[in-house]
Scaffold this active site. Structure first.
Site, mmCIF file in Angstrom:
data_model
loop_
_atom_site.group_PDB
_atom_site.id
_atom_site.type_symbol
_atom_site.label_atom_id
_atom_site.label_comp_id
_atom_site.label_asym_id
_atom_site.label_seq_id
_atom_site.Cartn_x
_atom_site.Cartn_y
_atom_site.Cartn_z
ATOM 1 N N ASP A 6 134.331 75.800 -74.644
ATOM 2 C CA ASP A 6 134.097 75.720 -73.196
ATOM 3 C C ASP A 6 133.178 76.866 -72.794
ATOM 4 O O ASP A 6 133.093 77.882 -73.490
ATOM 5 C CB ASP A 6 135.413 75.806 -72.413
ATOM 6 N N SER A 7 132.540 76.701 -71.649
ATOM 7 C CA SER A 7 131.691 77.773 -71.121
ATOM 8 C C SER A 7 132.508 79.046 -70.871
ATOM 9 O O SER A 7 131.961 80.141 -70.888
ATOM 10 C CB SER A 7 131.034 77.315 -69.820
ATOM 11 N N CYS A 69 134.475 70.852 -71.932
ATOM 12 C CA CYS A 69 133.794 71.292 -70.716
ATOM 13 C C CYS A 69 132.967 70.109 -70.237
ATOM 14 O O CYS A 69 132.187 69.542 -71.026
ATOM 15 C CB CYS A 69 132.889 72.470 -71.072
ATOM 16 N N GLU A 154 138.270 81.215 -60.711
ATOM 17 C CA GLU A 154 138.010 82.399 -61.559
ATOM 18 C C GLU A 154 138.469 83.682 -60.863
ATOM 19 O O GLU A 154 138.846 84.639 -61.519
ATOM 20 C CB GLU A 154 136.516 82.499 -61.868
ATOM 21 N N CYS A 188 136.419 68.597 -63.940
ATOM 22 C CA CYS A 188 136.040 69.957 -64.305
ATOM 23 C C CYS A 188 137.313 70.614 -64.809
ATOM 24 O O CYS A 188 138.387 70.445 -64.208
ATOM 25 C CB CYS A 188 135.491 70.713 -63.103
ATOM 26 N N HIS A 190 138.433 73.486 -64.728
ATOM 27 C CA HIS A 190 139.103 74.475 -63.876
ATOM 28 C C HIS A 190 140.021 73.822 -62.840
ATOM 29 O O HIS A 190 140.913 74.476 -62.306
ATOM 30 C CB HIS A 190 138.082 75.300 -63.092
HETATM 31 N N1 DGL Z 1 134.251 74.139 -67.702
HETATM 32 C C1 DGL Z 1 133.259 73.652 -66.802
HETATM 33 C C2 DGL Z 1 133.438 72.143 -66.546
HETATM 34 O O1 DGL Z 1 134.391 71.512 -66.987
HETATM 35 C C3 DGL Z 1 133.187 74.382 -65.490
HETATM 36 C C4 DGL Z 1 132.837 75.845 -65.565
HETATM 37 C C5 DGL Z 1 131.361 76.169 -65.564
HETATM 38 O O2 DGL Z 1 130.656 75.846 -64.580
HETATM 39 O O3 DGL Z 1 130.938 76.761 -66.533
HETATM 40 O O4 DGL Z 1 132.588 71.555 -65.918
#
Ligand code: DGL
Length: 270
Positions: A6-7, A69, A154, A188, A190
């Site tokens: 993931d990012s 992600c 976050e 997403c 998050h």
């Molecule tokens: N994990 C990313 C997603 O599922 C969101 C976080 C990011 O923007 O890096 O889209």
């Protein structure tokens, strides 16, 4: 070893669900926290960063990598599968989290109208509408980019009045754009952390879909259909965590996404 990328922290909400369904498998998590969020970045940048992470996970012994992600799945998965993988390691596999979700959506919606909530990267890529058109042509889809939601999570602003404002703003906007929507996808990683506040600001008649359980079911099914891959995966129930950020910044916040404490190691990607 199954690689989960993931990012940043969000993929930990997916890993939690993978572990629940597949506890015996070993997982290696990689969060590119030093360069997150990816949501507002260009296609080229997201592809380059994601490819670096996939290569690192391959080098650590993961024959299978999940892009946990939506932004990376939307922006980088297809190019990696079609252009990069054949030259890198044609036996390895990289899977995303959009298709497992799209495949199931027809089972949730009675009206046939669904809404996708995601980052700007995910929404602008049109990945969900394109996949839905291919796999669920009967569904009508609306999308809404919620650029403030990732930074709010976050910053651990789960209960603040500012969060309520931004949640309501986007929920109202997507439901006004198509009043027949009966299913909203939290597209997403998050957003599961905002689930309570999203639910509190969404009419009860609307189903909220969280991706983690769908991704876990889809992976289990994939492994049962691909014994040649399953055989390569170690099954000692181990978890390891890598981050491109410094460790003191990572571990505390990571525990909040993962739901339990964890120890990580630092990794440089290039
Ligand atoms: N994990 C990313 C997603 O599922 C969101 C976080 C990011 O923007 O890096 O889209």
């Amino acid at each position: 070893l199954i690689g989960v990328f993931d990012s940043g922290y969000g993929g930990l909400t997916i890993l939690r669900e993978l572990e629940k369904l597949l506890p015996e498998y070993d997982f290696l998590y990689l969060g590119d926290n030093a360069r997150s969020p990816y949501g507002g970045r260009s296609y080229e940048t997201i592809h380059r960063y994601t490819l670096e992470a996939v290569k690192a996970l391959f080098d650590h012994g993961c024959p299978l990598v999940i892009l946990a992600c939506n932004t990376a799945s939307a922006r980088a998965l297809r190019t990696i599968q079609q252009k990069d993988l054949p030259g890198l390691n044609p036996q390895n596999r990289v899977l995303g989290i959009i298709r497992p979700c799209v495949e199931k959506l027809g089972e949730y919606s009675l009206s046939g109208h669904v809404g996708i909530l995601g980052t700007e990267g995910t929404v602008n890529s049109l990945s969900y509408p394109i996949e839905l058109k291919n796999l669920q042509p009967g569904l009508t889809v609306a999308q809404e980019a919620c650029p403030m939601w990732v930074p709010l999570v976050e910053n651990m602003e789960l209960k603040g009045s500012g969060t309520r404002y931004f949640v309501r703003k986007h929920i109202d906007r997507i439901l006004n754009s198509d009043p027949l929507i009966d299913t909203l996808v939290m597209a997403c990683t998050h957003y599961p952390l905002l689930e309570n506040i999203i639910a509190a600001n969404t009419p009860k008649s609307i189903k909220l879909v969280s991706q983690g359980p769908l991704v876990a079911e889809s992976l289990k099914d994939y492994l049962s259909r691909h014994p040649e891959m399953d055989e390569k995966l170690s099954k000692l129930g181990k978890r390891r965590f890598l981050t491109t950020e410094s460790l003191e910044n990572f571990e505390e916040k990571a525990s909040y996404f993962y739901g339990k404490t964890l120890n990580a190691s630092h990794i440089e990607l290039s």
